[in-house]
Enzyme design. Sequence first.
Site, PDB file in Angstrom:
ATOM      1  N   SER A  64      12.179  -3.033   0.656  1.00 19.95           N
ATOM      2  CA  SER A  64      11.856  -3.405  -0.543  1.00 19.95           C
ATOM      3  C   SER A  64      12.680  -2.348  -1.497  1.00 19.95           C
ATOM      4  O   SER A  64      12.961  -1.424  -1.346  1.00 19.95           O
ATOM      5  CB  SER A  64      10.531  -3.059  -0.826  1.00 19.95           C
ATOM      6  OG  SER A  64       9.934  -3.423  -2.234  1.00 19.95           O
ATOM      7  N   TYR A  76       3.400   3.108  -1.132  1.00 20.06           N
ATOM      8  CA  TYR A  76       4.267   1.733  -0.405  1.00 20.06           C
ATOM      9  C   TYR A  76       5.892   2.144  -0.517  1.00 20.06           C
ATOM     10  O   TYR A  76       6.377   1.904   0.616  1.00 20.06           O
ATOM     11  CB  TYR A  76       3.935   0.565  -1.087  1.00 20.06           C
ATOM     12  CG  TYR A  76       4.705  -0.612  -0.648  1.00 20.06           C
ATOM     13  CD1 TYR A  76       4.314  -1.534   0.326  1.00 20.06           C
ATOM     14  CD2 TYR A  76       5.835  -1.265  -1.559  1.00 20.06           C
ATOM     15  CE1 TYR A  76       5.014  -2.402   0.653  1.00 20.06           C
ATOM     16  CE2 TYR A  76       6.241  -2.179  -1.464  1.00 20.06           C
ATOM     17  CZ  TYR A  76       6.138  -2.959  -0.152  1.00 20.06           C
ATOM     18  OH  TYR A  76       6.818  -4.190  -0.043  1.00 20.06           O
TER      19      TYR A  76
END
Lengths: 440, 245
Positions: B137, B150
């Site tokens: 990501s 995250y």
Amino acid sequence: MKLSGWGRYPVADCTVTAPRTPEALSEARKSGPLIARGNGRAYGDSAMNEDSTVSMRHFNRFIAFDHTTGQLTAEAGVLLGDVIDAFLPRGWFPAVTPGTKFVTLGGMAAADVHGKNHHLDGGFGNTIDWLDIMGPDGTVTRCSREENAELFDWTIGGMGLTGVILRMAIRLRRVETGWILQHAHPAPNLAAAMEAFEAAPDAPYSVAWIDCLSTGEHLGRFIVMLGEHAPLDRLPNRFRQVPFGPPPGRNRTVPFNLPGFALNRWTVRAFNAAYYRMGLRNAGTSYVPWDTYFYPLDGILGWNRIYGRRGFLQFQCVLPDDTARAGLKALLTTIAETGQGSFLAVLKKMGPEGGRFSFPMPGYTLALDFPVSDKVLELMEQLDRITLDHGGRFYLAKDARLTAHMLHATDPRAGAFAAMRRETGADTGFASMQSERLGL
Amino acid sequence: MSAGPVLILGARSDIGMAIARAYAADGHAIQLAARNADTLEPERNDIALRHGTDVTLHELDALDYDSHDAFLDSLPALPDIAVCTVGYMGEQSENEADMQAARLVMRSNFEGPTNLLALLANRFETRGSGTLIGISSVAGDRGRATNYVYGSAKAGFTAFLSGLRNRLAKKGVHVMTVKPGFVATKMTDGMDLPEKLTADPDKLACSVLRAAKRRRNIIYVKPVWWLVMLIIRNIPEAIFKKLSI
């Protein structure tokens, strides 16, 4: 979010949800009347509800295919183009297809869409074996011509107003190739075009393109295009290597709205004249790949943007056989006189009626589009009145601005449809901006 | 065109499913691995019908590390390509307050994925061929207050993939890192995402497939993200710490 139909008119702020399961869909139903939306290809506000528009895009799975009968079972959000991609290479093609492959099966059933073979095969509804529909109380009912036949008949062409179509079984047709053998006949005027249709009742596909800016004796120059699926043994050698046609080309996109002045009577007249001359040159017989034949505009993604920021309107009516000639003449004369050229205008002979509220009837259907303007809105009201005077009716999948009065005056079935909705409680579960506007 | 099997780890995700469809359309057999795999039967059936290819379901708990070897042994064939789309975002506020929640995010985005890819990498290395694709990501490019739990797990995953690529570069095994920006999926349902920065899973899948064929190393799915992250990475920390982005 801001939502519109394919014509980009009207635009409204709608609450859109996209449930992934029938349970979640049933939950969405509890917040008030909703309308299901497929791929947004209805031109107006058929699939818009400001309080609750439910996108069916997650209901997009194939369920089963029977290689002996050609019966495909799939969820309602499956795109027609995906059906073609999957099954044409195996020798199957949709038995009825509209002019774009970017429609969902659910939307096709709800509008009972028709294709170039309507005069022989009827609408999409004729190819449906059964439908599963979620009603206003959340229960799912399977309906077909034998089972819950009343619900089935009202749902075909019912514009999503009888319930949400979840899945269905449809019939595909066997084809030997992906090529269409096309015969193009230029017709100098309306009478000649209608003669060409009447002379070819057995042509599997037929449609006529109209240059509706020419007047007088050329009133509507036409190119009547007949077609049939080319059998393998008649395919020229150079195509036989790829019997299912070249893969669709890379799609071109119209990335922005063209300024409104890009389309005016001169540019449209020039386009139409050029197209007619091209038609004359290509007159006769030719082999055309399936995507060019059935979906000429799909190659330009977002072609609806060429009409500029205000969007465009479609006018499509059907006139019964006995008044068609006079009615079409009046419609085309009125359009030519106002100088509001339609970029794309088509004429087609239709066959028998389908569902109980379906658009088609035996006669001729005329479809035109115009960029939105006050003048065009006035013109369309004139066209409405001509349609009414000649016993015709309107295609709701194209409509964005009809009045309830005009709909009910042209189509007595609308009253029966609304009454059925009240009796079954469908009106408490399902509504669109269009159904509100038209008193359905 | 080689069309060996493609293994999708975390197949229940929208991205995993989209990548599975793209590879099936390209003629590959597909192995879908997820928890409660049998509930993916409608998807398995859909892909098999559409593309006429073999699609199989395989039970996988990405967090049960000890089961991973047996899981790989149970596959009908060692895949040519393995795509790891395992991941879990959680809620940043919850991840700050509840260490158990934070740990779940760390395990789901780092430990689970790296454990699976490490085992696959060894098998691919022995065979001398294969492609490993990790969906990381842009959140891993720099820690931000709004999702650093995250983000840090993804940063670890990105570093792991980079090291793996380095180790296997001369062994015939290719490793590709995918850093999608916003993608319209279940994970982002209800978020207000800027349209120009948001990819749709099917488009993302096409980019992944194309990039893997060209043996690209790191891809941002929407090129604009490369620029966005270049800027974000280069803001001096003294300024960055005061920003809310």
